[in-house]
Design a protein around this motif. Structure first.
Motif, PDB file in Angstrom:
ATOM      1  N   GLY A  17       0.814  -1.211   0.000  1.00 61.00           N
ATOM      2  CA  GLY A  17       0.000   0.000   0.000  1.00 61.00           C
ATOM      3  C   GLY A  17       0.841   1.251   0.000  1.00 61.00           C
ATOM      4  O   GLY A  17       2.025   1.231   0.382  1.00 61.00           O
ATOM      5  N   PHE A  18       0.224   2.329  -0.424  1.00 60.08           N
ATOM      6  CA  PHE A  18       0.909   3.631  -0.459  1.00 60.08           C
ATOM      7  C   PHE A  18      -0.126   4.725  -0.304  1.00 60.08           C
ATOM      8  O   PHE A  18      -1.253   4.614  -0.798  1.00 60.08           O
ATOM      9  N   ALA A  19       0.276   5.765   0.381  1.00 64.48           N
ATOM     10  CA  ALA A  19      -0.576   6.960   0.451  1.00 64.48           C
ATOM     11  C   ALA A  19       0.282   8.204   0.472  1.00 64.48           C
ATOM     12  O   ALA A  19       1.436   8.179   0.921  1.00 64.48           O
ATOM     13  N   CYS A  20      -0.273   9.267  -0.048  1.00 64.24           N
ATOM     14  CA  CYS A  20       0.401  10.556  -0.028  1.00 64.24           C
ATOM     15  C   CYS A  20      -0.669  11.627   0.117  1.00 64.24           C
ATOM     16  O   CYS A  20      -1.682  11.594  -0.593  1.00 64.24           O
ATOM     17  N   ASN A  21      -0.443  12.563   1.031  1.00 62.24           N
ATOM     18  CA  ASN A  21      -1.381  13.677   1.145  1.00 62.24           C
ATOM     19  C   ASN A  21      -0.625  14.937   1.531  1.00 62.24           C
ATOM     20  O   ASN A  21       0.606  14.945   1.598  1.00 62.24           O
ATOM     21  N   ASN A  22      -1.377  15.993   1.749  1.00 61.67           N
ATOM     22  CA  ASN A  22      -0.772  17.254   2.154  1.00 61.67           C
ATOM     23  C   ASN A  22      -1.529  17.816   3.345  1.00 61.67           C
ATOM     24  O   ASN A  22      -2.736  17.594   3.487  1.00 61.67           O
ATOM     25  N   ILE A  63      -0.643  13.811   9.087  1.00 57.18           N
ATOM     26  CA  ILE A  63       0.199  12.608   9.200  1.00 57.18           C
ATOM     27  C   ILE A  63      -0.648  11.383   9.554  1.00 57.18           C
ATOM     28  O   ILE A  63      -0.515  10.322   8.942  1.00 57.18           O
ATOM     29  N   ARG A  64      -1.520  11.560  10.522  1.00 57.46           N
ATOM     30  CA  ARG A  64      -2.369  10.438  10.954  1.00 57.46           C
ATOM     31  C   ARG A  64      -3.202   9.915   9.782  1.00 57.46           C
ATOM     32  O   ARG A  64      -3.342   8.711   9.572  1.00 57.46           O
ATOM     33  N   GLU A  65      -3.707  10.859   8.996  1.00 58.45           N
ATOM     34  CA  GLU A  65      -4.529  10.466   7.853  1.00 58.45           C
ATOM     35  C   GLU A  65      -3.705   9.693   6.818  1.00 58.45           C
ATOM     36  O   GLU A  65      -4.190   8.714   6.241  1.00 58.45           O
ATOM     37  N   THR A  66      -2.480  10.124   6.601  1.00 56.99           N
ATOM     38  CA  THR A  66      -1.608   9.403   5.643  1.00 56.99           C
ATOM     39  C   THR A  66      -1.416   7.958   6.063  1.00 56.99           C
ATOM     40  O   THR A  66      -1.498   7.040   5.236  1.00 56.99           O
ATOM     41  N   LEU A  67      -1.125   7.777   7.342  1.00 60.98           N
ATOM     42  CA  LEU A  67      -0.881   6.411   7.825  1.00 60.98           C
ATOM     43  C   LEU A  67      -2.133   5.548   7.637  1.00 60.98           C
ATOM     44  O   LEU A  67      -2.049   4.382   7.236  1.00 60.98           O
ATOM     45  N   ARG A  68      -3.284   6.124   7.917  1.00 60.93           N
ATOM     46  CA  ARG A  68      -4.535   5.375   7.755  1.00 60.93           C
ATOM     47  C   ARG A  68      -4.811   5.064   6.283  1.00 60.93           C
ATOM     48  O   ARG A  68      -5.249   3.963   5.947  1.00 60.93           O
ATOM     49  N   LEU A  69      -4.553   6.056   5.429  1.00 60.19           N
ATOM     50  CA  LEU A  69      -4.799   5.844   3.995  1.00 60.19           C
ATOM     51  C   LEU A  69      -3.889   4.744   3.438  1.00 60.19           C
ATOM     52  O   LEU A  69      -4.309   3.956   2.582  1.00 60.19           O
ATOM     53  N   ALA A  70      -2.653   4.704   3.908  1.00 56.82           N
ATOM     54  CA  ALA A  70      -1.725   3.673   3.415  1.00 56.82           C
ATOM     55  C   ALA A  70      -2.209   2.283   3.831  1.00 56.82           C
ATOM     56  O   ALA A  70      -2.168   1.331   3.034  1.00 56.82           O
ATOM     57  N   LEU A  71      -2.665   2.172   5.068  1.00 56.61           N
ATOM     58  CA  LEU A  71      -3.208   0.886   5.525  1.00 56.61           C
ATOM     59  C   LEU A  71      -4.444   0.495   4.717  1.00 56.61           C
ATOM     60  O   LEU A  71      -4.614  -0.667   4.328  1.00 56.61           O
ATOM     61  N   ARG A  72      -5.294   1.486   4.451  1.00 56.09           N
ATOM     62  CA  ARG A  72      -6.509   1.210   3.676  1.00 56.09           C
ATOM     63  C   ARG A  72      -6.146   0.754   2.264  1.00 56.09           C
ATOM     64  O   ARG A  72      -6.742  -0.172   1.724  1.00 56.09           O
ATOM     65  N   ASP A  73      -5.147   1.407   1.679  1.00 58.15           N
ATOM     66  CA  ASP A  73      -4.711   1.017   0.337  1.00 58.15           C
ATOM     67  C   ASP A  73      -4.188  -0.416   0.336  1.00 58.15           C
ATOM     68  O   ASP A  73      -4.368  -1.154  -0.634  1.00 58.15           O
ATOM     69  N   ALA A  74      -3.527  -0.785   1.436  1.00 55.13           N
ATOM     70  CA  ALA A  74      -2.994  -2.152   1.550  1.00 55.13           C
ATOM     71  C   ALA A  74      -4.073  -3.151   1.950  1.00 55.13           C
ATOM     72  O   ALA A  74      -3.818  -4.360   1.951  1.00 55.13           O
TER      73      ALA A  74
END
Lengths: 411, 99
Positions: free
Chosen positions: A263-268, A281-292
């Motif tokens: 998984g991978f995520a990128c946000n601003n 930052i918290r959202e990025t970590l969650r998005l990466a897990l969701r992608d995975a």
């Protein structure tokens, strides 16, 4: 189309060694690559922070002039790790030049060493000096110089992605390369980042009071992520590369699979360009897990960005705690080599791959007394022998850019 | 300045700057040695150093059609003549195109 993406080769040039064996030895023995800042004829004497993550060993570059002529120091690093990864991958030359392989590679500035020479000419106000700007100086110093020197050297004809987002440059390279393969735009991507020795970067962070200054006489004792005595980051140099391939074709050709990019995520952060932001930052970590498509409980190890700045480490610890709780081990690999800027994401990924393969977790160096504001997560304070089934690599950059990568050992 | 001196200097430049040892006089440099447009611009800088003076834009543009070492030597020879009109080259040093 959604395909699975695996890493089939990896290499890195770092302040703690070049290649797998050197780096593993340093991680096991707790060797620091932070040394006294090398002097230059520009900024070094005026910088308060006199430490640097240093590549001080010889590297046997063996490039023909036809390739060297467009390379500044940063591209030497980039092309060397790219060469090592392509050799290790066992990919056929026919595939490499087929258009099915692309490159995602970046650096912070291009080559500041070359840019510095150009600026000297600009400021000399000497007409004769203008013609001394070489025909290749732009090619050596442009921001996508690493990516296109790699394509040139190996005849790669696929897409080129040249991220340049400071500390998230190479984690974006891996992430965008992963997406290119996952969604069928390329069958393989050579991904990474590099940065050369450069005191302008140190000066910028120094002026922001973000650099470590308390350990100029004992460089190996800094940076100190999550430690009560941390006093800022240490800039470093280096490069890393990984080869991403579509899983089925990698398996069919018998490639060694080091891990899956799950998984991978990128946000601003959508606001301040410097301050760390817990929500982003918290959202990025969650998005990466969701992608995975993975739960937090499945992650055994977190490679923290952890630059050892006062606020940054606290915000990151809070984000890790919010998403993962205190189950996964957390290690901060910049403690060994400083902040290698554009290459930090890929170098940290490569080191995580090595540890996954070897079944251990290297501790955060110099973490002698955990800051109580960072104590809510499970810090690795000594070597832990343990299987690492899945790991997360997270990086955050000036400009409010955040990235999260999730790696799984067995596809 | 003799034709031999010019040729020797061009060979030195090719060896030291482009790592091309003893290039053949009449082969296409791009085909034989991957000598590309970047190298051509770098060569002009070297020729400026050799002559001790800058080339005009017109002189630089004329160089863009050059393909062989012999053509380069003739080009430099013309530049020398233009800068030192009173200086003549010995007849034996004047090797014509394709001779």
């Amino acid at each position: 189309m959604q395909r699975r993406v695996v890493i089939t080769a990896a290499s890195a040039i770092t302040p703690i060694g070049h290649g797998r064996e050197d780096i593993l030895r340093s991680l096991r023995e707790g060797v620091s690559g932070v040394k006294p800042l090398r002097q230059d004829d520009l900024l070094a004497p005026f910088i308060h922070s006199q430490v640097f993550g240093t590549v001080d060993y010889p590297i046997p570059f063996d490039f023909k002039r036809v390739n060297r002529k467009t390379m500044g120091p940063v591209s030497y690093y980039a092309c060397q790790v790219a060469k090592e990864v392509l050799e290790a991958s066992g990919l056929e030359q026919e595939f490499i030049t087929s258009g099915r392989l692309g490159v995602a590679f970046g650096s912070t500035h291009g080559s500041p060493t070359v840019q510095r020479e150009i600026y000297k000419v600009f400021h000399s106000r000497d007409r004769a000096g203008v013609s001394s700007i070489g025909a290749v100086d732009y090619l050596k110093s442009m921001v996508h110089t690493t990516a296109v020197n790699i394509t040139k050297m190996f005849g790669i004809t696929g897409r080129v992605i040249a991220s340049s987002t400071a500390c998230t440059t190479s984690s974006q390279s891996i992430g965008f390369g992963y997406e290119a393969v996952r969604y069928g735009m390329q069958d393989a991507m050579l991904c990474g980042g590099a940065d050369e020795y450069d005191t302008t970067t140190v000066a910028v962070f120094d002026n922001l009071l973000a650099c470590s200054t308390d350990f100029n006489d004992t460089p190996q004792r800094t940076p100190r992520p999550f430690d009560v005595r941390r006093d800022g980051l240490v800039v470093g140099e280096g490069a890393g590369a990984v080869l991403l391939e579509e899983y089925e074709s990698a398996r069919k050709r018998g490639a060694t699979i080091l891990a899956e990019v799950a998984g991978f995520a990128c946000n601003n952060n959508g606001g301040d360009l410097i301050l760390p932001n817990l929500v982003g930052i918290r959202e990025t970590l969650r998005l990466a897990l969701r992608d995975a498509d993975m739960a937090p409980e499945e992650i055994d190890l977190i490679s923290a960005h952890a630059t050892a700045t006062r606020m940054g480490d606290i915000i990151e610890a809070q984000a890790i705690s919010a998403v993962y709780g205190d189950r996964p081990l957390v290690t901060a690999l910049k403690s060994y080599m400083g902040h290698t800027m554009a290459s930090c994401g890929v170098i940290e990924t490569v080191l995580i791959l090595y540890m996954m393969q070897e079944g251990f977790v290297a501790p955060t160096l110099n973490l002698e007394e955990v800051d109580e504001r960072c104590a809510m997560i499970r810090h690795a304070t000594s070597i832990v022998k343990t299987p690492v089934r899945a790991a997360a690599v997270q990086n955050f950059a000036f400009g409010g850019v955040n990235t999260g990568l999730v790696l799984r050992k067995e596809p | 300045m003799t034709r031999e001196a010019i040729e020797a200097e061009i060979r030195r430049i090719f060896l030291q700057e482009f790592e091309i040892e003893d290039p053949a006089m009449d082969v296409d440099l791009r085909e034989a040695y991957q000598f590309d447009s970047i190298d051509a611009i770098e060569l002009l800088v070297e020729i400026e150093r050799f002559l001790g003076s800058e080339l005009t834009m017109e002189e630089k543009k004329r160089a863009m059609d050059i393909r062989t070492v012999r053509q380069i030597c003739s080009y430099v020879e013309e530049l020398v003549r233009a800068r030192r009109p009173g200086e003549s080259l010995p007849i034996g040093d004047l090797c014509k195109e394709g001779s």
